[in-house]
Design an enzyme around this catalytic site. Structure first.
Site, PDB file in Angstrom:
ATOM      1  N   GLU A 273     -85.261 -58.220  24.099  1.00 31.25           N
ATOM      2  CA  GLU A 273     -84.533 -59.018  23.141  1.00 31.25           C
ATOM      3  C   GLU A 273     -83.258 -58.284  22.401  1.00 31.25           C
ATOM      4  OE1 GLU A 273     -87.396 -61.252  20.554  1.00 31.25           O
ATOM      5  OE2 GLU A 273     -86.284 -60.585  19.001  1.00 31.25           O
TER       6      GLU A 273
ATOM      7  N   ASP B 186     -80.883 -58.630  18.958  1.00 32.04           N
ATOM      8  CA  ASP B 186     -80.860 -59.603  17.758  1.00 32.04           C
ATOM      9  C   ASP B 186     -79.664 -59.217  16.813  1.00 32.04           C
ATOM     10  OD1 ASP B 186     -83.563 -60.336  18.623  1.00 32.04           O
ATOM     11  OD2 ASP B 186     -84.437 -58.752  17.512  1.00 32.04           O
TER      12      ASP B 186
ATOM     13  N   GLU C  34     -79.400 -60.623  12.810  1.00 30.29           N
ATOM     14  CA  GLU C  34     -80.009 -61.513  11.767  1.00 30.29           C
ATOM     15  C   GLU C  34     -79.122 -61.189  10.501  1.00 30.29           C
ATOM     16  OE1 GLU C  34     -84.745 -60.076  13.162  1.00 30.29           O
ATOM     17  OE2 GLU C  34     -84.025 -60.039  10.941  1.00 30.29           O
TER      18      GLU C  34
ATOM     19  N   HIS D   5     -78.807 -57.579   9.996  1.00 32.39           N
ATOM     20  CA  HIS D   5     -79.577 -56.801  10.726  1.00 32.39           C
ATOM     21  C   HIS D   5     -79.700 -56.886  12.335  1.00 32.39           C
ATOM     22  CE1 HIS D   5     -84.166 -55.412  10.925  1.00 32.39           C
ATOM     23  NE2 HIS D   5     -84.198 -56.099  12.027  1.00 32.39           N
TER      24      HIS D   5
ATOM     25  N   GLU E 131     -84.007 -50.681  14.559  1.00 35.88           N
ATOM     26  CA  GLU E 131     -83.230 -51.373  13.587  1.00 35.88           C
ATOM     27  C   GLU E 131     -81.913 -50.566  13.008  1.00 35.88           C
ATOM     28  OE1 GLU E 131     -86.414 -50.587  12.962  1.00 35.88           O
ATOM     29  OE2 GLU E 131     -87.415 -52.439  12.726  1.00 35.88           O
TER      30      GLU E 131
ATOM     31  N   TRP F 298     -90.580 -61.717   2.879  1.00 35.31           N
ATOM     32  CA  TRP F 298     -90.018 -60.228   3.332  1.00 35.31           C
ATOM     33  C   TRP F 298     -88.477 -60.371   3.146  1.00 35.31           C
ATOM     34  CZ3 TRP F 298     -86.749 -59.759   7.392  1.00 35.31           C
ATOM     35  CH2 TRP F 298     -86.589 -60.890   8.237  1.00 35.31           C
TER      36      TRP F 298
END
Length: 313
Positions: free
Chosen positions: A123, A125, A127, A140, A152, A217
């Site tokens: 994956e 990402d 975000e 993110h 991250e 969160w």
């Protein structure tokens, strides 16, 4: 600043094994290239397929996925994020193995993602974590390989991502994954399989995106909750470009040697592309001025030692 109550929307895009620089787009059409997967009418394809919007209210968010799967690629998408008080919201766009989100629903909080399927999924990402009015979005990024993430990096942006559309890109080839914003590289994840670091090389991925509530969160660790009086929250997409991506179909890649018209014209150059001196300089500028979290600097998180990729220059 806005009131202490705030809204946070999550938008996620999942793509299987796809790299790309999300920049200018070709003649894309959302009716042809994507399928709305959930949201009970909250996701809309408008303007004869030129525009796609995702909305979130207290009852539900919404999401879509690409019709194609990819194994390597150079992908661009223009996004305009939820404006105003977006605390508690996440806009996600990611590349991931097909159907991985069914077992890992938190991925639904990503703005742009490539992802594959299975328990050892890959994956890539993007975000966007919403915030109170006047406070900046947090971008993110993460890379999952063989079902493991924890890589991250987070950034502030040097512009307001809600005022206009901006291009978010992923370039994924056998050498590295490069995340870019408006053509400026912000992160590079190199293929270090020779050091025992897994890298996505053999699982086709699909693009997924969704917008949903993550106020447990998303903003300040869940301290700031979604202000539903501001709903519906809406993010917009346009100018998707996968012209330089390797489409995976029936067990074969469109960039394979037995498809020379595609492989020679579109695929070869970016499959070996690396950052040149100018791009390395722009990457360094972003990392020095806008990087706010880097797992490779989080010694407390890794008391037994940083991951091996963190020890390379």
């Amino acid at each position: 600043m806005a009131s202490s109550t705030s809204s946070r929307v999550i938008l996620m895009l999942l793509m299987p094994l796809l790299l790309g620089s999300l920049t200018a787009a070709s003649a894309s059409n959302f009716n042809r290239d994507f399928d709305i997967t959930w949201g009970d009418g909250r996701a809309k394809i408008l303007n004869n397929g030129d525009l796609l919007t995702l909305s979130l209210d207290k009852a539900s968010g919404s999401g879509f996925q690409s019709n194609n799967e990819y194994l390597y690629g150079k992908i661009d998408m223009e996004l305009k994020l939820v404006p105003g008080n977006s605390a508690g919201t996440v806009t996600a766009y990611y590349h991931s193995i097909t159907n991985v989100h069914s077992a890992n629903m938190w991925f639904q909080c990503m703005p742009l993602q490539l992802s594959s399927k299975g328990s050892t999924w890959d994956e890539i990402d993007f975000e966007f974590l919403g915030n109170l009015s006047g406070d900046p979005y947090i971008l993110h990024t993460n890379v999952f390989t063989q079902g493991k993430g924890n890589r991250e990096q987070q950034f502030y942006l040097w512009f307001d991502p809600t005022a206009d559309f901006h291009t978010y890109s992923i370039l994924w080839n056998p050498k590295q994954i490069i995340f870019s914003v408006d053509g400026t590289p912000i992160r590079e994840f190199k293929n270090l399989e020779s050091m025992g670091v897994p890298f996505p090389t053999n699982q086709p991925m699909r693009i997924y995106s969704s917008l949903w509530n993550a106020d447990d969160w998303a903003t300040r660790g869940g301290l700031v909750k979604t202000d539903w009086t501001q709903a519906p929250f809406t993010a917009s997409y346009r100018n998707f470009n996968d012209d330089d991506a390797c489409v995976w179909s029936s067990g074969a890649s469109s960039c394979s040697s037995n498809n020379p018209s595609s492989a020679s014209s579109n695929c070869i150059s970016w499959l070996s592309e690396e950052l040149d001196t100018s791009s390395q300089g722009r990457l360094k500028w972003v990392q020095q001025n806008y990087l706010i979290y880097n797992y490779c600097r989080d010694i407390k998180r890794f008391p037994q030692g940083l991951p091996p990729e963190c020890n390379t220059s």
